[in-house]
Design a protein around this motif. Structure first.
Motif: not given
Length: 315
Positions: A7-11, A15-17, A54-56
């Motif tokens: 969950x921290x990675x998803x947050x 934030x970072x894109x 390459x983008x999400x």
């Protein structure tokens, strides 16, 4: 069950894109971040990411999950703080991030007070620009940070971070004392248009100090002509003293006194300093010891009025 680390990675992705930026900030490889986010999608049972080359991008379900993640992480920080309080007083490493003028003018008094009152605490200071501090707080690389914002350069909101007001400073225009900069035609001594034709000493592009000076000048109707790029205010004032340009400097930078060759003009502009920490961590013994020492060490004349300080809020 949803994994908190994922969950921290998803947050952080929200934030970072980009996955690459998340990997760089949290010392992962991009492939490891992708694998963890894929595992989180399986746990959630719904798509969380939309991939285009390459983008999400986050799906609506992912955005809703991120909103809950802030609350979950804050409660975990609060739980950790309460456990540390049960174990005893402030002790061990305390990682502090601070901008240069705070390191020079505020932290020596704070560190001396902490050493006297909490000898088991081990403060570790890292000098950095406030623009980088909130990311490092969220990533767990810092425990507390001193941030600043200017009237013309407010700091962007940062999820997962709380702030408390520390002090507010007047900004000054610093110019060579013998330079021929008369008041503007309207007779306003504090009008930046007085120095529209001068060479300017600016901070490094990308910093809040640089943004503040450029925006303040643009609001006065001109773009400053950059001559030097210097971040240390003491060095800036020395350059002003030898006729190398004009600069905007905060009150803390001139509190120790300046050369007789520097003329200071108070401006109707302010710099606001805040202490920040991860949401939920305000009750941690080490964090509270630092904020208490900081409040006691800040110059009394610059502390915010009790009515203006308010309660800790999200930055």
């Amino acid at each position: 069950m949803l994994d908190v680390r994922r969950l921290r990675l998803l947050r952080e992705l929200a934030h970072r894109g980009t996955i690459a930026a998340v990997a760089d900030a949290l010392s992962y490889t991009p492939s490891a971040v992708s694998q963890q986010l894929s595992a989180l999608e399986r746990e959630a049972g719904v798509p969380l990411l939309e991939r285009t080359g390459r983008r999400v991008a986050l799906t609506p379900a992912a955005a809703a999950l991120v909103a809950h993640t802030d609350a979950v992480l804050a409660r975990l920080e609060q739980a950790a703080a309460e456990l540390d309080a049960v174990r005893g007083g402030p002790a061990g490493p305390l990682r502090i991030g601070a901008f240069p003028s705070a390191v020079q003018a505020l932290l020596p008094g704070v560190l001396a007070r902490l050493a006297a009152e909490h000898p088991a605490l081990e403060p570790r200071v890292a000098e950095l620009d406030p623009a980088a501090a909130t990311d490092r707080l969220r990533a767990g690389e810092l425990d507390v940070a001193l941030l600043h914002r200017y009237d013309f350069a407010p700091a962007p909101a940062a999820s997962g971070v709380q702030t408390e007001a520390v002090l507010t400073e007047t900004l000054y225009a610093a110019a060579p004392a013998d330079a021929p900069f008369p008041p503007d035609r309207g007779g306003n001594a504090d009008d930046l248009r007085r120095w529209r034709d001068a060479g300017w000493i600016l901070a490094t592009p990308g910093t809040l100090c640089h943004t503040m000076t450029v925006r303040a000048c643009e609001a006065a109707g001109f773009t400053p002509k950059a001559r030097h790029s210097v971040d240390d205010f003491a060095a800036v004032l020395r350059l002003v003293a030898v006729g190398q340009g004009v600069a905007l400097v905060p009150e803390l930078a001139v509190a120790e006194g300046t050369s007789a060759n520097v003329a200071l003009t108070a401006l109707p502009l302010r710099r606001h300093t805040e202490v920040a920490y991860r949401r939920g961590a305000g009750g941690h013994p080490a964090v509270r010891a630092f904020t208490t020492a900081l409040a006691a060490s800040a110059p009394a004349a610059l502390r915010p009025a009790a009515a203006d300080a308010g309660l800790p809020g999200e930055g």
